[in-house]
Every structure is written in C-alpha cells, then in structure tokens.
Design an enzyme around this catalytic site. Structure first.
Site, PDB file in Angstrom:
ATOM      1  N   THR A 728       0.865  -1.189   0.000  1.00  0.00           N
ATOM      2  CA  THR A 728       0.000   0.000   0.000  1.00  0.00           C
ATOM      3  C   THR A 728       0.889   1.223   0.000  1.00  0.00           C
ATOM      4  OG1 THR A 728       0.068   0.285   2.386  1.00  0.00           O
ATOM      5  CG2 THR A 728      -1.681  -1.134   1.494  1.00  0.00           C
ATOM      6  N   ASP A 729       0.299   2.388  -0.206  1.00  0.00           N
ATOM      7  CA  ASP A 729       1.013   3.614   0.128  1.00  0.00           C
ATOM      8  C   ASP A 729       0.902   3.770   1.654  1.00  0.00           C
ATOM      9  OD1 ASP A 729       2.408   5.955   0.157  1.00  0.00           O
ATOM     10  OD2 ASP A 729       1.255   6.920  -1.434  1.00  0.00           O
ATOM     11  N   TRP A 730       1.734   4.620   2.210  1.00  0.00           N
ATOM     12  CA  TRP A 730       1.919   4.681   3.671  1.00  0.00           C
ATOM     13  C   TRP A 730       0.683   5.235   4.398  1.00  0.00           C
ATOM     14  CZ3 TRP A 730       5.112   2.334   1.044  1.00  0.00           C
ATOM     15  CH2 TRP A 730       6.340   1.894   1.494  1.00  0.00           C
TER      16      TRP A 730
END
Ligand code: BGC
Length: 785
Positions: A728-730
């Site tokens: 995922t993105d953070w």
C-alpha cells in the site's frame, strides 16, 4: 558477503572503488548534472540569442536565480550537501572565462532570499522582491543580456493553483511587474524556468521582447550548473517536451472539473489526455503554445525515412538522422501513428515509438530503427460497440509519421492495412466506473456512460478509528527470553534454508502462528538510516527486516544521520531526455546509494500520468503519455534492480490529484484506464518486472485501489503477469484484511495484525489468503542481496 548482512548488521561498507563511498560521490553528481542538461528543453531561441557568446555580460533578474528549487517536496525530497542555483552555475562559467555576471545584482537577490529563508519560507515559496532602481540602472548600463529566472515548488499532499496573477501556473503580480521592468529596459532577454510541471508560457511565447527561453525544470543538486552548461553552449540542448504546453490553464481539458469536488474527480476527457486532446478535438489545436515532443537545438537535423514495413507483427521504420549544422548535438526521432476513426473513435496522433541519436558531430549521420507492435494500435472496447472487453484493431489504413515533435512530422509512404476488424486480445470487464456520467469522443461530443459499476466486498468489521490509520509507528517486535530459547532450540525452517534451496517457502510459512503471519503483513520498525520502515522482521525464522526508502529524486534517508545523497533531476526532466539508457544509469547509480546505506527497497519510480497541470506531484511523474512513462519507468526499474535492490513502481493507479488524496475518488472509464492510466504501468511490468508495486491512496471508481481484487489479482497479476509483491502507500485509509483478500500483500507504514486476526476469526479472511501475501513478501526479500 553473507546474505542480508546489510539488513541484519548495518555495516559501513562503501561500494566504490578502493573502499570509496558512492553515496553523493563526485561521479554520481556528475551524472546528475549530465542528465539534467540532457532533459532541459530549449523552448525559444530567436536571433540565435543562445548560446551566449564568449564574454557576454549578464544581469540575472528574479529571485529564482538564487532561490533554486532542485526538486519537489515530501517524499520526493532529498538531503544533499549543496544545491547550485543558476547564479552559482553562471558564476562558475564566469570563472572559466565564458561569460560575465553582474555581482551586485546577485548579492541583492542572495541577501533577500536568505532573509526570507531565515523567516521560515522554503525554497521556491519566497516572494519576488522589487528591483532596486540603482541596480536596474547599473545593470542597464553594463549588461548585454538580461536573464529572468522564475522558480516553482510543489509537493505531495497539496495541489497547485491555476488562477491568473496568483502565481504557480501563472506568474504572480510581483513577477509580472519584474518581467515588465526587465523587458522594458533590455533589448535582449532570456528566460529560465526552474519548474516541476506545466506553467504558463503565453507571456513569452510570442513576445518579441523575450528571445530565448530555457525550460530548465527542477534539475537536482546541479541543476543551476546544468542550465549554465546549456546557456553557454558547453552542452547542446536535446531535451523534448513530454507534455503539451497549452496557451492557458483553462485550455487543458481536465481544468474545468479539477476543483469541482474534494471527494471525486471525473475523468470526462477520457482517452483525450494531453496531445491526444489537442491534436484531435476540433478547435483544440490552436490552444497550444509548445506541442508534445518539441524542443530546440543549437544545430539542425535532417530526418530522412529510409524504409518502413511490417516484420512479424512489428512495424519497423528506419530513419537516417544527419546533423546539418556546425555544432555536435543529439536528436530525438518520434514515430506517430494515425488509426482509422472506425467505430470506437481514436486520437488523431499517438506516439508509437521513439529513439535518440548519439552525439552527432557536424555532418555526421546515424541510422535509427524505430519499432512498435501492430497490436499496440488496438483500442479497448469497454462498451461492446464491436466486441465487449476486448482490444480491437479496427479495419482500415493506419498511417505513420516521423519527426521531432507531434507537430513537426512527415508522413511515411508505408501504410498498414487492416482488411478487417480483428480482436487482438479478449479480456474481461474490470474496474469499470460506477458514477462517471459521460465522456468525450473524438469529434468533440460526449457520450453517456452506463451507471453502477462493479461490486466489491464491503468491510464487515466495525470501521477502524481514523486516528489509528494515520502515521502509527510499526510495533517493535519484542521476544521474551523463553520464546528466544524455544526458537533457538527448535528445529525450524528458516528463510536462509529457503534461500539455499534446502526447504520450500510454503513449508516455512506453515510453521508460523496466525499472529506471526499477520505481523508479517505490515510495515516493520525502522533500523539504521531508514525513515520509511521495513518489511519482514521475524528473527525467529531468520527473516531479516528489509528497509525501504524514498524516492524519485534520490535516496531519502534520515536527515539526522548526516549522510548527503545525490539529488537527481526531477522525473519529468529525466523523461524529457527521451533517453532510457540515461535513466537506467541514474537508476543504477541511485540504487547503489540505496544499497550502500543498507536499504533494500527503493520507493521509485512514480509513474502516474500528467493529467492536469495542477497535480502537486507531477514533478515525480514522467509524462502525459503512457508510452513515455512506461519506457522511462521500465528503464529506471531495470537500472535499480541491476543492483539487486527492489524498485517500487507507484502510485498504482490514477493518483492525479493531491487534495484529499486518501479519500478522493478518481472516476474513469475502463477504456481510459487501460489505454492511458494503466498503460505505462503495464509496459513497465512487462518489460522490467518491478519487485514491488505501490498502490495509490485515492479510490478508483469508488473503491480503494489497495483492496481492489480486479486491479491487483486480475489486471496486474493475471493479465500482465506481474510476479512481485504489492504494497500500500503509507497509512492509507483502507481496511487491512480486505487488502489481504485482494492480493495487497503488505500494509505500510504499519499493518494492523489484530484486525486481520479478528477478520480471520469471523471467517472474513482465510489463513490461505494470508499465506499467499506472506509468500510474496518473502519472495521479494529473497531477491534482495
Ligand atoms: C508517499 C509515497 C512514499 C511514502 C513513503 C507517501 O506519503 O505517497 O510516495 O513512498 O509516503 O514515504
């Protein structure tokens, strides 16, 4: 060196010759400067004002001459030992006896900008000061040429502005007045743009008062010197635009709806993005100041078609490029195709292939071969006008043009004739829009779209508290004395056993408790220089904690550790080199810095499409065109992975706006998705197999990209053959167990093992699904070396 020794022990082991460090080394900085000079674009050069003749006296106006913006902000930033502004660069040229620079003007801007920095303003966001009258008079009496610098800064989490007079896309009122003053007082004026994306060009495009313009982009730490290399003729410009520069902000088809809502963006212009819009839609052509692919040189090239034809499903075009002028230079040859309008409607021009020459001396020639698959000319039929969910090559004549911009081409004699309409690839409907009402067609009209898209799984747990989804540090994995004793004595399969071929990864995973397994599916605590967390970290099974680091402009590690890294030119500039070999070199050099600092995964390249000039992260992305994005991304990934470091291709997909980025819905047709927004990623997966793909924050067609099974398992893995791991993105806003179900393997910066375990207990996610993700995470770790 022992496998994973860097991750496990963080040794100080420089990678250069004779034990020298490569991080921020002279060689890398030189490469950064070379790349910067190769991607800057000469937009205007009347009366051959450029390059400056030897001894030319220069007066540098605009705070941008010293307030240099090496790149954008956020994760796209880098800590460097120094940054060279245009003033610095031209002063170096002065020392070399090439030009002369008015020192008092430089002193004024330096003091002014330093005072603004001291007041807490960051580079690129300072105000334009008024030019003091005495300095203006002095400059007027002394200088031969006035050089105006304009700089711009943007970053993740916010978007740019497109309001006349308000700055950003347009000049601020103060900048306008500075430009007016300079052009009223000097006969010869050159403009240098230190920007990360599309800006207004109308103030100089047709102005007789401004004869030269260099689009110098955000050129990394040596950007000012690289611009000076070009202005003084030490390097001949060979950069070409990878975006269309329109007359006004409103002329871009995405502008009208960009700020309509914070909750969604309608991609109503459909596949007509960038030059596909400007070259196709009636009345749009005149709205262009500088077309896609355009860029001047200090020499002239002749591009002569030699031969064209089809060989085994590939269109091959041979061209001879000859340097007709007196200076050595490089040329970019672009092959465009025109497909018949047919039933589906097509852009008038589409870039099919490109190639760049070597440095050609005066009179020298090179024969280039440009190749493109016939099937790349097919269109995706999302509504079943010919055949639903298929790439279709419509019957008719496909013609080809070659040249050095979308507007400057010649038609080839050869045409590809499709006697009948052919289905090139039968796929299935995936990721279709639910609420996009209409889309643009090639004749400028709109068609209505069916409503109600695909239905995905809804979260069946009580929604997570939003605060726990934002910026929580991963847990430090504590091990009790008793546990340690047990696993030391146990007869266990470790990841090293798997690496050595003594055991199977699945057998290792079968040993893990549910909790251990769930823990693996999230980000791990930072070690060493890292500040974006790790992956793995299960010492009881010999699983190292592999660190990650940003980003597209260079290795970004903890500032506190005092290590300066190389800042590369921004991605858009790199793309404007049209030189994948150069991008490969930058990728390999950057990855060596990543490795030297004991990090295993580099969170780059970023490959979203430049849909609107306003997207705050455009500087991290390559182009409005998916072929350019895909080829550049693939080159970067190959460069990175040649160092046994994992690339992370991001942000998958449709991250074209930063406002409300974690909850904004990008509504887009399946055709535009496949032909524009996914195409670059597809090219890069097929050509370079990145070890990791990072999903975007935004929703796409109503659903988070990170838990969309059609996007991750369907398109990415089954259709394209992606073999790596998805992150995922953070701290996105999606539910962890739904990501696991959809093939989103790891949640960064941290995972939520308790939520996964709760979902498992309730039967919403299975052990098998968890193991599948873990297998891909460990598969990635096994490649890091
Ligand atoms: C950015 C990513 C970046 C990550 C880690 C996020 O805010 O969107 O591009 O890689 O942070 O720093």
């Amino acid at each position: 060196m022992k496998r994973w020794a860097r991750a496990l022990y963080q040794p100080c082991l420089p990678l250069g010759r004779n034990g020298q460090r490569v991080t921020g080394c002279e060689e890398h900085i030189l490469l950064s400067r070379k790349a910067a000079a190769e991607g800057m674009v000469l937009l205007k050069n009347e009366k051959s004002i450029l390059p400056f003749e030897k001894g030319t006296r220069l007066a540098l106006f605009g705070k941008g001459s010293v307030d240099y913006v090496k790149g954008g902000g956020g994760s796209g930033d880098v800590t460097t030992a120094y940054v060279r502004s245009l003033q610095d660069g031209l002063e170096i040229k002065e020392e070399e006896g090439k030009v002369q620079v008015l020192a008092s003007l430089g002193k004024f801007y330096r003091e002014n900008v330093s005072a603004q920095y001291a007041g807490g303003i960051q580079p690129g966001m300072t105000a334009e000061p008024e030019i003091p009258c005495d300095l203006l008079e002095k400059a007027k009496a002394w200088a031969d040429v006035a050089v105006i610098s304009i700089c711009r800064f943007s970053g993740e989490g916010w978007d740019r502005k497109g309001i006349p007079g308000d700055g950003d896309f347009y000049l601020t009122r103060e900048e306008q007045s500075m430009v007016e003053t300079v052009t009223a007082n000097f006969e010869k004026v050159v403009v240098v743009l230190n920007v990360g994306g599309m800006v207004d060009t109308s103030w100089f495009c047709n102005s007789e008062k401004i004869q030269g313009v260099l689009l110098a982009w955000q050129g990394g730490m040596e950007g000012g010197l690289a611009a000076a290399d070009l202005l003084c003729g030490d390097v001949n410009p060979s950069g070409k635009l990878t975006d269309t520069f329109a007359r006004t902000f409103d002329d871009y088809p995405s502008s009208a709806g960009f700020n309509e809502s914070e909750d969604y963006v309608d991609y109503t212009e459909d596949i007509y993005v960038g030059y596909r819009y400007f070259e196709t839609i009636p009345g749009a052509a005149e709205k262009v100041n500088y077309p896609f692919g355009f860029g001047l040189s200090y020499t002239e090239f002749a591009i002569e078609p030699l031969r064209a034809g089809e060989e085994d499903g590939t269109i091959c075009v041979d061209v001879r490029v000859t340097n007709m002028g007196s200076r050595a230079g490089k040329e970019v040859v672009q092959l465009y195709y025109r497909a018949p309008q047919g039933v589906l409607g097509k852009p008038l021009e589409v870039l099919g292939a490109f190639a760049k020459t070597e440095l050609l001396g005066a009179g020298q020639s090179q024969v280039l071969r440009l190749k493109m698959p016939v099937k790349a000319m097919a269109s995706y039929d999302d509504l079943g006008k010919i055949q639903a969910s298929a790439y279709v090559l419509e019957a008719g004549n496909y013609s080809f043009r070659i040249g050095n911009s979308v507007r400057n081409t010649v038609k080839l004699d050869y045409e590809y004739q499709a006697a009948q309409t052919v289905v090139i690839e039968q796929l299935e409907r995936k990721c279709a829009p639910a609420a996009l009402k209409s889309r643009l067609l090639a004749d400028g009209s709109y068609e209505e779209l069916p409503q109600g898209g695909d239905v995905y799984e809804k979260n069946r747990l009580i929604p997570q508290d939003i605060d726990t989804l934002e910026g929580v540090e991963p847990d430090v994995q504590g091990i009790t004395y008793q546990e340690k004793k047990e696993w030391r004595n146990a007869d266990r399969i470790t990841l090293e056993d798997v690496a050595e071929g003594k055991a199977d990864l699945r057998r290792l995973l079968a040993q893990l408790s549910d909790r251990e397994l769930a823990g693996l599916l999230g980000g791990q605590v930072n070690t060493g220089t890292a500040n974006t967390y790790g992956m793995g970290n299960l010492p009881a099974y010999g699983i190292p904690n592999i660190m990650t680091a940003d980003g597209p402009a260079g290795l970004r590690i903890r500032e506190e550790c005092g290590v300066y890294t190389t800042a590369w030119p921004c991605a858009t500039l790199l793309a404007c080199t049209w030189n994948p070999e150069m991008v490969f070199e930058a990728g390999a050099a950057g990855a060596a810095e990543v490795k030297e600092n004991n990090i295993g995964v580099w969170l780059t390249p970023a490959m979203n499409i430049h849909r609107s000039p306003l997207c705050g992260r455009n500087f991290e992305y390559y182009s409005e065109d998916p072929l350019v994005s895909g080829k550049m991304g693939a080159a970067m990934i190959r460069g990175i992975q040649s160092q046994h470091i994992g690339a992370s291709m991001k942000h998958f997909c449709c991250n074209n706006k930063e406002t409300n980025r974690k909850d904004s819905d990008s509504r887009v047709s399946e055709r535009a998705l496949r032909e524009i927004y996914l195409k670059g990623f597809e090219i890069a997966v097929k050509e370079a197999q990145p070890w990791t793909v990072m999903t975007s924050y935004n929703l796409m067609n109503g659903y988070p990209t990170s838990c969309n099974p059609e996007l991750l398992n369907g398109i990415l893995r089954e259709e394209w053959g992606f073999e790596g791991m998805v992150t995922t993105d953070w701290w996105n806003h999606a539910e962890h167990y739904l990501e696991v179900k959809a093939g989103g393997d790891i949640k960064m910066g941290c995972g939520y093992p308790d939520r996964i375990l709760e979902a498992k207990e309730k039967g919403f996610v299975s052990r098998e699904e968890m193991e599948k993700c873990a297998e891909r995470i460990l598969g990635m770790i096994l490649k890091v070396d």
